[in-house]
Motif scaffolding. Structure first.
Motif, PDB file in Angstrom:
ATOM      1  N   ARG A  29       3.993 -11.432   9.729  1.00 57.08           N
ATOM      2  CA  ARG A  29       5.320 -12.065   9.639  1.00 57.08           C
ATOM      3  C   ARG A  29       5.923 -11.857   8.259  1.00 57.08           C
ATOM      4  O   ARG A  29       7.120 -11.579   8.131  1.00 57.08           O
ATOM      5  N   ALA A  30       5.098 -11.969   7.211  1.00 60.68           N
ATOM      6  CA  ALA A  30       5.605 -11.770   5.856  1.00 60.68           C
ATOM      7  C   ALA A  30       6.066 -10.329   5.670  1.00 60.68           C
ATOM      8  O   ALA A  30       7.109 -10.076   5.043  1.00 60.68           O
ATOM      9  N   ARG A  31       5.340  -9.377   6.209  1.00 61.96           N
ATOM     10  CA  ARG A  31       5.756  -7.964   6.115  1.00 61.96           C
ATOM     11  C   ARG A  31       7.053  -7.732   6.882  1.00 61.96           C
ATOM     12  O   ARG A  31       7.940  -7.020   6.418  1.00 61.96           O
ATOM     13  N   MET A  32       7.172  -8.334   8.074  1.00 63.72           N
ATOM     14  CA  MET A  32       8.381  -8.155   8.879  1.00 63.72           C
ATOM     15  C   MET A  32       9.597  -8.735   8.153  1.00 63.72           C
ATOM     16  O   MET A  32      10.653  -8.107   8.085  1.00 63.72           O
ATOM     17  N   LEU A  33       9.451  -9.955   7.601  1.00 64.17           N
ATOM     18  CA  LEU A  33      10.583 -10.574   6.902  1.00 64.17           C
ATOM     19  C   LEU A  33      10.952  -9.803   5.636  1.00 64.17           C
ATOM     20  O   LEU A  33      12.135  -9.654   5.316  1.00 64.17           O
ATOM     21  N   ALA A  34       9.956  -9.287   4.923  1.00 65.46           N
ATOM     22  CA  ALA A  34      10.238  -8.502   3.713  1.00 65.46           C
ATOM     23  C   ALA A  34      11.015  -7.247   4.067  1.00 65.46           C
ATOM     24  O   ALA A  34      11.968  -6.878   3.370  1.00 65.46           O
ATOM     25  N   ALA A  35      10.638  -6.594   5.167  1.00 66.27           N
ATOM     26  CA  ALA A  35      11.354  -5.383   5.587  1.00 66.27           C
ATOM     27  C   ALA A  35      12.773  -5.718   6.032  1.00 66.27           C
ATOM     28  O   ALA A  35      13.725  -4.992   5.732  1.00 66.27           O
ATOM     29  N   ARG A  36      12.946  -6.831   6.734  1.00 65.32           N
ATOM     30  CA  ARG A  36      14.277  -7.218   7.210  1.00 65.32           C
ATOM     31  C   ARG A  36      15.177  -7.618   6.050  1.00 65.32           C
ATOM     32  O   ARG A  36      16.350  -7.284   6.005  1.00 65.32           O
TER      33      ARG A  36
END
Length: 85
Positions: free
Chosen positions: A27-34
């Motif tokens: 989730r942290a990787r997804m939010l950072a990319a978004r």
């Protein structure tokens, strides 16, 4: 492999906590990319209420509840008065 090698290789929480690099969660990787291209807008800690309704005073609520109780008592008394025929 003997059982002794297995117990020596057993990982514990201290080993994980002492790791130099901890991979972020999915989730942290997804939010950072978004958020890299489209950062979120600032949000106030507590938003203002959409509409304010006028509160009923406490004595009005008390009168309504007591009125309902009296109505039920009167109704039950009327039913018991008419029942024996």
């Amino acid at each position: 492999m003997s059982e002794q090698d297995g117990t020596e290789r057993e990982f514990d929480l201290r080993w994980a906590d002492d790791a130099e690099h901890k991979e972020p969660s999915a989730r942290a990787r997804m939010l950072a990319a978004r958020w890299k291209n489209n950062p979120p807008a600032p949000v106030p800690f507590r938003a203002a209420p959409e509409h304010l309704t006028r509160r009923r005073s406490s004595w009005v609520s008390t009168v309504v509840v007591l009125g309902c109780v009296v109505a039920v008592i009167v109704l039950l008394g009327y039913i018991n008065f008419r029942a024996p025929y």
